[in-house]
Design an enzyme around this catalytic site. Sequence first.
Site, PDB file in Angstrom:
ATOM      1  N   ARG A  40      44.327  49.853  26.988  1.00  0.00           N
ATOM      2  CA  ARG A  40      45.565  49.685  28.122  1.00  0.00           C
ATOM      3  C   ARG A  40      46.910  49.757  27.224  1.00  0.00           C
ATOM      4  NH1 ARG A  40      42.844  46.617  32.295  1.00  0.00           N
ATOM      5  NH2 ARG A  40      44.185  46.297  34.196  1.00  0.00           N
ATOM      6  N   ARG A  69      41.664  38.019  44.529  1.00  0.00           N
ATOM      7  CA  ARG A  69      41.955  37.844  43.000  1.00  0.00           C
ATOM      8  C   ARG A  69      43.303  37.230  42.827  1.00  0.00           C
ATOM      9  NH1 ARG A  69      40.640  43.124  39.410  1.00  0.00           N
ATOM     10  NH2 ARG A  69      42.411  42.546  38.514  1.00  0.00           N
ATOM     11  N   LYS A  81      38.894  52.552  39.299  1.00  0.00           N
ATOM     12  CA  LYS A  81      38.213  52.473  37.784  1.00  0.00           C
ATOM     13  C   LYS A  81      36.863  51.731  37.979  1.00  0.00           C
ATOM     14  CE  LYS A  81      41.484  50.464  35.449  1.00  0.00           C
ATOM     15  NZ  LYS A  81      42.436  50.515  36.317  1.00  0.00           N
ATOM     16  N   ARG A 124      42.286  44.238  48.796  1.00  0.00           N
ATOM     17  CA  ARG A 124      41.165  44.120  47.812  1.00  0.00           C
ATOM     18  C   ARG A 124      40.325  42.870  48.035  1.00  0.00           C
ATOM     19  NH1 ARG A 124      41.105  46.213  42.004  1.00  0.00           N
ATOM     20  NH2 ARG A 124      42.661  44.674  41.435  1.00  0.00           N
ATOM     21  N   ARG A 140      51.728  44.115  36.994  1.00  0.00           N
ATOM     22  CA  ARG A 140      50.647  44.754  36.421  1.00  0.00           C
ATOM     23  C   ARG A 140      51.116  46.465  36.658  1.00  0.00           C
ATOM     24  NH1 ARG A 140      46.304  43.254  40.441  1.00  0.00           N
ATOM     25  NH2 ARG A 140      45.144  44.598  39.388  1.00  0.00           N
TER      26      ARG A 140
END
Length: 216
Positions: free
Chosen positions: A88, A155, A13, A122, A166
């Site tokens: 969300r 992160r 996204k 990531r 998540r």
Amino acid sequence: MKFVFFGAPGAGKGTMAARAAVAFGLPHISTGEIFRAAMRAGTPLGLRVKAVIESGGLVSDELTIGLVRERLGEADAARGWLLDGFPRTLAQAEALAGFCPEDFVIDLEVSDAKVVERLSGRRMCRGCGRSFHVSLMPPAEEGVCDGCGGELYVRDDDGEASVRSRLEHYYRQTAPLVDFYKRRGTLVSVDGEGRADEVWVALEERMRGLIASAEA
Ligand code: AMP
């Protein structure tokens, strides 16, 4: 034109919305990035959301909806926007439909295996929030952002336990919104499984078609 970028954590996204922002001249509004910037700056908002974000939970609807509503009221969002990470929950989707209805929801479809692969490698820029991946989308110089030269970091919520949490929140609270948007007739499914450049080529063409059809 008003686009929601939808999909699981790691679906792409943020990466796709950032490219679309450049291509279409629309503001990229990421609730996750607004929260991370507040945490970096140590503002009252940042202190309030830190624990829940680091554990992989969701910030309250009340707080998040208020924040987005205010942001979409700013001058740069008058012509349209690219929302990333919002809505969300059903309450958020209903609120958005009430105060600033979307034109299209881009649903980036990816497998669970791809999500785990992407999140585990990531890296994010401390300066501008841009995402990289150690093997799938490496920066030109290790540890340094191609865009602003900022430092890349992992992160806090990309650790294994937070990623699991998540994904649970995604499947329980966010994935059901697909039906909500199907009913509204705004859902556009896009294959998000490939490399970023491949996904973007198909997505850009799709978005141009959607904009042309909406403006016709
Ligand atoms: P993201 O960068 O979109 O993955 O968001 C990072 C984290 O910020 C999420 O895991 C949530 O803790 C929080 N967050 C971002 N957007 C929302 C939202 N719309 N509602 C609730 N929490 C959110």
